[in-house]
Each structure stands twice: as C-alpha cells, then as structure tokens.
Design an enzyme around this catalytic site. Structure first.
Site, PDB file in Angstrom:
ATOM      1  N   GLU A   1       5.896  -2.717  -3.758  1.00  0.00           N
ATOM      2  CA  GLU A   1       5.276  -4.039  -3.885  1.00  0.00           C
ATOM      3  C   GLU A   1       6.276  -5.049  -4.428  1.00  0.00           C
ATOM      4  O   GLU A   1       6.104  -5.626  -5.499  1.00  0.00           O
ATOM      5  CB  GLU A   1       4.015  -4.065  -4.739  1.00  0.00           C
ATOM      6  CG  GLU A   1       3.408  -5.466  -4.758  1.00  0.00           C
ATOM      7  CD  GLU A   1       1.903  -5.464  -4.968  1.00  0.00           C
ATOM      8  OE1 GLU A   1       1.258  -6.360  -4.436  1.00  0.00           O
ATOM      9  OE2 GLU A   1       1.401  -4.559  -5.613  1.00  0.00           O
TER      10      GLU A   1
ATOM     11  N   ARG B   1      10.412 -13.360  11.932  1.00  0.00           N
ATOM     12  CA  ARG B   1       9.006 -12.944  11.880  1.00  0.00           C
ATOM     13  C   ARG B   1       8.500 -12.779  10.450  1.00  0.00           C
ATOM     14  O   ARG B   1       7.390 -12.315  10.234  1.00  0.00           O
ATOM     15  CB  ARG B   1       8.812 -11.653  12.674  1.00  0.00           C
ATOM     16  CG  ARG B   1       9.499 -10.442  12.124  1.00  0.00           C
ATOM     17  CD  ARG B   1       9.250  -9.202  12.992  1.00  0.00           C
ATOM     18  NE  ARG B   1      10.018  -8.074  12.537  1.00  0.00           N
ATOM     19  CZ  ARG B   1       9.672  -7.312  11.502  1.00  0.00           C
ATOM     20  NH1 ARG B   1       8.562  -7.570  10.854  1.00  0.00           N
ATOM     21  NH2 ARG B   1      10.442  -6.302  11.126  1.00  0.00           N
TER      22      ARG B   1
ATOM     23  N   ASN C   1      -0.761  -5.675  -2.452  1.00  0.00           N
ATOM     24  CA  ASN C   1      -2.191  -5.464  -2.607  1.00  0.00           C
ATOM     25  C   ASN C   1      -2.711  -5.782  -4.005  1.00  0.00           C
ATOM     26  O   ASN C   1      -3.795  -6.324  -4.159  1.00  0.00           O
ATOM     27  CB  ASN C   1      -2.552  -4.024  -2.234  1.00  0.00           C
ATOM     28  CG  ASN C   1      -4.017  -3.881  -1.905  1.00  0.00           C
ATOM     29  OD1 ASN C   1      -4.623  -4.778  -1.310  1.00  0.00           O
ATOM     30  ND2 ASN C   1      -4.606  -2.769  -2.299  1.00  0.00           N
TER      31      ASN C   1
ATOM     32  N   ARG D   1      -7.460  -2.057   3.016  1.00  0.00           N
ATOM     33  CA  ARG D   1      -6.883  -1.923   1.666  1.00  0.00           C
ATOM     34  C   ARG D   1      -7.939  -2.324   0.662  1.00  0.00           C
ATOM     35  O   ARG D   1      -8.717  -3.244   0.892  1.00  0.00           O
ATOM     36  CB  ARG D   1      -5.658  -2.826   1.509  1.00  0.00           C
ATOM     37  CG  ARG D   1      -4.602  -2.664   2.588  1.00  0.00           C
ATOM     38  CD  ARG D   1      -3.960  -1.303   2.603  1.00  0.00           C
ATOM     39  NE  ARG D   1      -3.358  -0.950   1.331  1.00  0.00           N
ATOM     40  CZ  ARG D   1      -2.191  -1.433   0.882  1.00  0.00           C
ATOM     41  NH1 ARG D   1      -1.505  -2.285   1.609  1.00  0.00           N
ATOM     42  NH2 ARG D   1      -1.713  -1.069  -0.286  1.00  0.00           N
TER      43      ARG D   1
END
Length: 262
Positions: free
Chosen positions: A3, A121, A162, A250
């Site tokens: 993360e 991207r 998340n 998630r």
DNA sequence: TTGATTGTTACCGG
DNA sequence: TCCGGTAACAATCA
C-alpha cells in the site's frame, strides 16, 4: 507492508541502496524478471515511484519495473548475503548491501516506450510534486462511479490503497457510495490534501497512521490505534455502528451517521 | 492445510 | 463507453 508507503519510502530514501558495482540476478525459484540478465553488472542510477509502481533506472537505459502487489516485499540486508529466502525475483547488490525483491506482482524490464506506456495509464501520484490533481478531478467530476471506487482507481489518482480509502473518506465525512459527479472541487481539494498528508506520514513512519491523536503523538502505535474505522465495530467519533461494505471485492467501512448514505 | 490479505488486470455483460 | 462483477494470480502468516 505494501500500500504505497513501502514503495514510496524506497524511492525517496535519502540513502539510495543501489550504488553498487555489480548487479547480480538470482532466481532460486527458477523465475527471472524478463530480461534481467541484461542488467547484470550494471549500475542502478536512480529509483523512482509512480504511485505504487517502482522504477529502477539503469545506466544501460533499461528500466526495472516493480509492483509489489499485495504480498511483495523488498528486503535489504548487509553483505555478506545469505541464501535468498522465498521467491526472490531479482537480487541487487552493492559493495555493502543486498536487496531482494520477493513476490512482486510485476518485475520486468521496460524500454523507453514501455515506461512511457506505463506512465500514461497511471493517474497523478498524490505524493509527487509534479502531479496534476486537475486530471484526477476531471475524471471524478464526470463519473457516475462511487467515490470509494474512484479514489482507489490508480488510473484516476495513484497512491491510495484499501485502508487509506476507508480512512480518508471517514475523515472527510463522505460516504464511499457518493457518486464522483457529486464531488465538487472544494471537496476534492480536501480529499487530495488529506491523502497527501496521510501518505507522506506513511512514508516517514513506514506505517499507515490515520488517527489524529496518534499523528500528534508521533512514532508508531499499536496497529489497533492507527486506524479510525478500518476493521472496527464502532465509530470513534459518534460511537455508532460501523457499516461493513464491499467495494469491487475489497472490504471497506463507513459510519452511517458521520458519512450519510447519499 | 486453510483462509485471509495494505493489489492489479483481463474479460464479459448490461 | 462506462461501469460492475468475477476470476485469476501472487506469497506469506496465523
């Protein structure tokens, strides 16, 4: 500890760990980063993060592209090096240190066009000074998709994972299901600023900390005290129940009172 | 051995 | 085109 912050820390480490003469490649599991042999013996010139993507730039003009995914780890140790532990996809060595990259989702060699395609991207990186938040807002402002999805969509804006998703939206009092189109510029700016602040702290502390008291106290707290509502049963602000949500497979959390359902 | 996990991508259908 | 859902993949630890 993926993360973002692990990666960002790596790329922003004051003392680059790749200063070595020889870059060795190791493959204990029989898996090589594609083309990694080409880098053998060459120096890494710089390491840079674009969102959760890491790019090691080499003197040959090649780029080693790494994404740690959920489980990837970067292990640094002093030489003499030990046998690689687990699935080491690439091993890099300086005169004094050894760096193993374990279990990344991506570990590949990119040429210049390949790197350009990658960067094209990825949305603006919250932690980069050259990031253009306008790009992210433009995407969000015309999207019907929920903001909880959009801020973790790495092509919209890069860096948030998340846990940060849940925590940031709670801190702003915004329900994850609020459609992007309903987010005005003022709210977006607060969101961007909060993400930037929290991620920077993550880089410094090498831990996700989103609780204000813990931030003020400094240092690293026990895990339970680092988050406000992620994985929690009750809201620390109003003591009400925390809703468990599922966003694109998630888990996510929200307080019904502090984050009204749209 | 099983399940859960701080992530991403491809593909399909509405 | 956009958006949501699903599966696949990854390695580690409890």
């Amino acid at each position: 500890m993926p993360e973002g912050h692990t990666i960002h820390r790596e790329a922003r480490d004051q003392k680059p760990m790749l200063t070595g003469r020889d870059l060795a490649v190791s493959s204990p599991q029989g898996r090589f980063a594609e083309g990694a042999r080409r880098l053998d013996g060459h120096d890494c010139k710089a390491v840079e993060a674009f969102g959760k993507h890491l790019v090691y730039r080499f003197e040959t003009g090649d780029h080693l592209h790494v994404h740690l995914g959920l489980f990837g780890r970067i292990r640094k140790a002093k030489r003499p090096e030990k046998e690689p532990r687990g699935a080491v996809r690439i091993r890099m060595m300086s005169d004094t240190h050894v760096v193993d990259i374990n279990g990344p989702t991506i570990c590949e060699i990119l040429d210049e066009p390949g790197l350009a395609a990658l960067l094209a991207r990825i949305g603006p990186d919250v932690l980069r000074s050259d990031a253009d938040p306008d790009r992210a807002f433009a995407r969000i402002a015309k999207s019907r998709a929920p903001i909880g999805r959009l801020i973790m969509d790495q092509s919209v804006m890069a860096g948030i994972g998340n846990i940060y998703r849940t925590e940031i939206l709670w801190r702003l009092g915004v329900h994850p299901d609020v459609p992007g189109r309903a987010v005005d510029r003022v709210l977006f700016d607060r969101l961007w600023a909060d993400a930037q602040r929290l991620l920077r702290i993550g880089v410094t502390r090498r831990a996700i900390v989103t609780v204000e008291e813990a931030l003020a106290a400094g240092g690293r707290r026990r895990k339970g005290e680092r988050f406000n509502i992620f994985g929690k049963e009750t809201c620390p602000a109003c003591a009400g129940p925390v809703m468990k949500l599922d966003i694109a497979g998630r888990r996510a959390f929200a307080c019904e009172t502090c984050q009204p359902v749209p």
